[in-house]
Design a protein around this motif. Structure first.
Motif, PDB file in Angstrom:
ATOM      1  N   UNK A   7       0.850  -1.597  -0.068  1.00  0.00           N
ATOM      2  CA  UNK A   7       0.150  -0.246  -0.361  1.00  0.00           C
ATOM      3  C   UNK A   7       0.673   1.245  -0.170  1.00  0.00           C
ATOM      4  N   UNK A   8       2.055   1.253   0.751  1.00  0.00           N
ATOM      5  CA  UNK A   8       3.288   1.987   0.152  1.00  0.00           C
ATOM      6  C   UNK A   8       3.262   2.406  -0.799  1.00  0.00           C
ATOM      7  N   UNK A   9       4.101   1.233  -1.590  1.00  0.00           N
ATOM      8  CA  UNK A   9       5.308   1.463  -2.358  1.00  0.00           C
ATOM      9  C   UNK A   9       4.212   2.073  -3.922  1.00  0.00           C
ATOM     10  N   UNK A  10       3.062   0.913  -3.896  1.00  0.00           N
ATOM     11  CA  UNK A  10       2.528   1.222  -5.266  1.00  0.00           C
ATOM     12  C   UNK A  10       1.968   2.690  -5.226  1.00  0.00           C
ATOM     13  N   UNK A  11       1.504   3.313  -4.429  1.00  0.00           N
ATOM     14  CA  UNK A  11       0.808   5.140  -4.594  1.00  0.00           C
ATOM     15  C   UNK A  11       2.098   5.474  -5.608  1.00  0.00           C
ATOM     16  N   UNK A  12       3.291   5.176  -5.528  1.00  0.00           N
ATOM     17  CA  UNK A  12       4.551   6.271  -5.051  1.00  0.00           C
ATOM     18  C   UNK A  12       4.701   5.692  -6.952  1.00  0.00           C
ATOM     19  N   UNK A  13       4.954   4.092  -6.984  1.00  0.00           N
ATOM     20  CA  UNK A  13       4.987   3.331  -8.077  1.00  0.00           C
ATOM     21  C   UNK A  13       3.938   4.199  -9.259  1.00  0.00           C
ATOM     22  N   UNK A  14       2.789   4.692  -8.751  1.00  0.00           N
ATOM     23  CA  UNK A  14       2.225   4.880  -9.918  1.00  0.00           C
ATOM     24  C   UNK A  14       2.131   5.936 -10.426  1.00  0.00           C
ATOM     25  N   UNK A  15       2.627   6.852  -9.369  1.00  0.00           N
ATOM     26  CA  UNK A  15       2.246   8.278 -10.281  1.00  0.00           C
ATOM     27  C   UNK A  15       3.674   9.031 -10.468  1.00  0.00           C
ATOM     28  N   UNK A  16       4.966   7.916 -10.242  1.00  0.00           N
ATOM     29  CA  UNK A  16       5.981   8.001 -11.255  1.00  0.00           C
ATOM     30  C   UNK A  16       5.763   8.297 -12.316  1.00  0.00           C
ATOM     31  N   UNK A  38      -6.616  11.770 -11.648  1.00  0.00           N
ATOM     32  CA  UNK A  38      -6.990  11.091 -11.460  1.00  0.00           C
ATOM     33  C   UNK A  38      -6.542   9.597 -10.226  1.00  0.00           C
ATOM     34  N   UNK A  39      -5.084   9.550 -10.984  1.00  0.00           N
ATOM     35  CA  UNK A  39      -4.305   8.138 -11.129  1.00  0.00           C
ATOM     36  C   UNK A  39      -4.081   7.921  -9.841  1.00  0.00           C
ATOM     37  N   UNK A  40      -3.030   9.423  -9.241  1.00  0.00           N
ATOM     38  CA  UNK A  40      -2.482   9.583  -8.214  1.00  0.00           C
ATOM     39  C   UNK A  40      -3.887   9.993  -7.196  1.00  0.00           C
ATOM     40  N   UNK A  41      -5.147  10.572  -7.252  1.00  0.00           N
ATOM     41  CA  UNK A  41      -5.642  10.464  -6.404  1.00  0.00           C
ATOM     42  C   UNK A  41      -6.359   9.408  -5.629  1.00  0.00           C
ATOM     43  N   UNK A  42      -6.778   8.413  -6.978  1.00  0.00           N
ATOM     44  CA  UNK A  42      -7.390   7.665  -6.765  1.00  0.00           C
ATOM     45  C   UNK A  42      -7.042   6.353  -5.511  1.00  0.00           C
ATOM     46  N   UNK A  43      -4.886   5.784  -5.873  1.00  0.00           N
ATOM     47  CA  UNK A  43      -4.138   5.502  -5.250  1.00  0.00           C
ATOM     48  C   UNK A  43      -3.860   6.086  -4.229  1.00  0.00           C
ATOM     49  N   UNK A  44      -3.593   7.093  -3.669  1.00  0.00           N
ATOM     50  CA  UNK A  44      -3.818   7.377  -2.278  1.00  0.00           C
ATOM     51  C   UNK A  44      -5.214   7.798  -1.307  1.00  0.00           C
ATOM     52  N   UNK A  45      -5.804   7.343  -2.377  1.00  0.00           N
ATOM     53  CA  UNK A  45      -7.571   7.215  -1.407  1.00  0.00           C
ATOM     54  C   UNK A  45      -7.582   5.475  -1.115  1.00  0.00           C
ATOM     55  N   UNK A  46      -7.156   4.747  -2.114  1.00  0.00           N
ATOM     56  CA  UNK A  46      -7.176   3.822  -1.754  1.00  0.00           C
ATOM     57  C   UNK A  46      -5.966   3.241  -0.660  1.00  0.00           C
ATOM     58  N   UNK A  47      -4.923   3.881  -0.509  1.00  0.00           N
ATOM     59  CA  UNK A  47      -3.714   3.284   0.729  1.00  0.00           C
ATOM     60  C   UNK A  47      -4.484   4.026   1.980  1.00  0.00           C
ATOM     61  N   UNK A  87      -1.563  -4.583 -11.417  1.00  0.00           N
ATOM     62  CA  UNK A  87      -1.085  -6.200 -10.634  1.00  0.00           C
ATOM     63  C   UNK A  87      -0.961  -6.402  -9.492  1.00  0.00           C
ATOM     64  N   UNK A  88       0.389  -5.691  -9.560  1.00  0.00           N
ATOM     65  CA  UNK A  88       1.167  -6.874  -8.333  1.00  0.00           C
ATOM     66  C   UNK A  88       0.296  -6.231  -6.987  1.00  0.00           C
ATOM     67  N   UNK A  89      -0.475  -5.305  -7.529  1.00  0.00           N
ATOM     68  CA  UNK A  89      -1.121  -4.940  -5.388  1.00  0.00           C
ATOM     69  C   UNK A  89      -2.643  -5.239  -5.212  1.00  0.00           C
ATOM     70  N   UNK A  90      -3.138  -6.133  -6.775  1.00  0.00           N
ATOM     71  CA  UNK A  90      -4.018  -6.806  -6.398  1.00  0.00           C
ATOM     72  C   UNK A  90      -4.045  -7.995  -5.925  1.00  0.00           C
ATOM     73  N   UNK A  91      -2.827  -8.499  -6.309  1.00  0.00           N
ATOM     74  CA  UNK A  91      -2.214  -9.896  -6.518  1.00  0.00           C
ATOM     75  C   UNK A  91      -1.487 -10.177  -4.657  1.00  0.00           C
ATOM     76  N   UNK A  92      -0.512  -9.276  -4.543  1.00  0.00           N
ATOM     77  CA  UNK A  92      -0.287  -8.993  -2.978  1.00  0.00           C
ATOM     78  C   UNK A  92      -1.263  -9.369  -1.935  1.00  0.00           C
ATOM     79  N   UNK A  93      -2.399  -8.105  -2.567  1.00  0.00           N
ATOM     80  CA  UNK A  93      -3.671  -7.703  -1.416  1.00  0.00           C
ATOM     81  C   UNK A  93      -4.970  -8.473  -1.537  1.00  0.00           C
ATOM     82  N   UNK A  94      -5.184  -9.522  -2.196  1.00  0.00           N
ATOM     83  CA  UNK A  94      -6.377 -10.086  -2.844  1.00  0.00           C
ATOM     84  C   UNK A  94      -6.195 -11.332  -2.413  1.00  0.00           C
TER      85      UNK A  94
END
Length: 359
Positions: A7-16, A38-47, A87-94
């Motif tokens: 959750x901490x790394x995924x938003x940073x990677x998506x923002x990059x 929209x990408x960054x905001x959604x990622x931060x909200x999910x994190x 893909x990594x976020x979903x597979x590692x979290x669910x």
């Protein structure tokens, strides 16, 4: 990587990768900036809210759409790398169904672009990369869960082992102290009766009671010492079946009428089964002296090729109001712990304890 780390790394990677997508996209600047926002905001909200399962999959639709917009018509746009992050976020979290469903949604982007712009090279690489990321992270999550389960099981086994060790030590101390107090009371009772008429006999009884108390104290120390050291040199040896004769003699010296019969080689029992046999005879004699004082007791130990039979029979009429105590349960547990069995109960003109232990 743990779920928190994901959750901490995924938003940073998506923002990059969203930033790279803005720099490389063919879309207009307002569209590109709004997509990246929209990408960054959604990622931060999910994190922040840390949903999992299907709620996470639904929330990831927004950054997926933003990445597709940034990479539209361009397989060379690095915004498509964000699909691997998701893909990594979903597979590692669910769980697996959620990860596979997210993968299908993710693949819809590059597959659709491939169908519309087949001349643009690189779409297949993004499809394979996203699928590989999902599969690798699914196995990583299962491995992580397996490690967690193994650690939990190991902790439970350690606690169970400590509980069993405490129970075993309690049984040892119960048998040693019960025997010591019972025989000591017999000696003290004899000394009290002989104090006036036969002072020498009274003195001998008190000396024997003192000797037995010291011996029992040493046994208690040895038993508790098993919990404190693994050095066999520092541990006093525990009794075994060959010490049953000395045990019977201690009751005889206290005035109990105990008859002993031994057939066969008791050394065949070994230390563990021998200790069980010794403790069973000890507890049975202690119970006989306590509940049927003055009645004759017969101890018989027969060592055969396949098993060893230990019987302790005492005379007297059993009290029907007497309920089985922890001593009987302890003897039964000792027999069963070495693969044997034990029965105890009233018989005509007395009480019988019989244990059958494997040789």
């Amino acid at each position: 990587m743990t779920e928190w780390g994901t959750r901490a790394a995924a938003p940073a990677a998506l923002a990059f990768f969203a930033l790279l997508g803005v720099l490389m996209t063919r879309q207009s600047t307002p569209v590109a900036l709004w997509s990246a926002a929209g990408i960054v905001a959604a990622a931060l909200a999910l994190a922040k809210w840390a949903p999992s399962g299907w709620r996470l999959a639904a929330g990831l639709v927004i950054p997926i759409a933003g990445l597709v917009v940034l990479g539209h018509e361009q397989s060379s746009n690095l915004s498509w790398m964000g699909l691997c992050v998701i893909a990594a976020w979903a597979a590692l979290s669910s769980a697996l169904p959620v990860a596979l469903t997210t993968l299908v949604v993710l693949l819809a982007g590059p597959v659709g672009e491939w169908a519309i712009h087949p001349s643009e090279p690189g779409w297949g690489a993004w499809v394979i990369g996203t699928a590989f990321t999902t599969i690798a992270c699914v196995f990583a999550r299962r491995l992580r869960l397996t490690v967690v389960e193994l650690n939990r099981t190991r902790a439970e086994l350690a606690e169970r082992s400590r509980a069993e060790e405490r129970s075993r030590i309690a049984d040892e101390v119960h048998d040693v102290i019960g025997h010591a107090l019972t025989v000591s009371l017999l000696h003290i009772g004899s000394a009290r009766l002989a104090l006036d008429d036969e002072p020498e006999e009274a003195r001998a009884s008190l000396v024997e009671a003192e000797r037995l108390a010291r011996q029992s104290l040493e046994e208690v120390r040895a038993t508790v010492g098993l919990m404190r050291t693994d050095d066999p040199v520092r541990m006093a040896p525990l009794p075994d079946a060959r010490d049953i004769a000395d045990l019977v003699d201690s009751f005889r010296r206290a005035g109990a009428a105990v008859e002993l019969k031994v057939e066969g080689d008791l050394s065949s029992l070994g230390s563990t089964r021998g200790l069980a046999a010794y403790r069973i005879v000890q507890e049975a004699l202690t119970n006989a002296a306590r509940h049927a004082a003055g009645e004759p007791v017969a101890v018989c130990v027969i060592a055969g090729k396949a098993d060893v039979t230990v019987t302790v029979r005492n005379g007297g009429t059993p009290d029907p109001a007497t309920t089985p105590g922890s001593g009987l349960d302890g003897m039964r547990e000792r027999a069963e712990s070495v693969g044997g069995r034990l029965t105890a109960g009233p018989v005509p003109q007395g009480w019988l304890v019989e244990a059958v232990l494997p040789s």
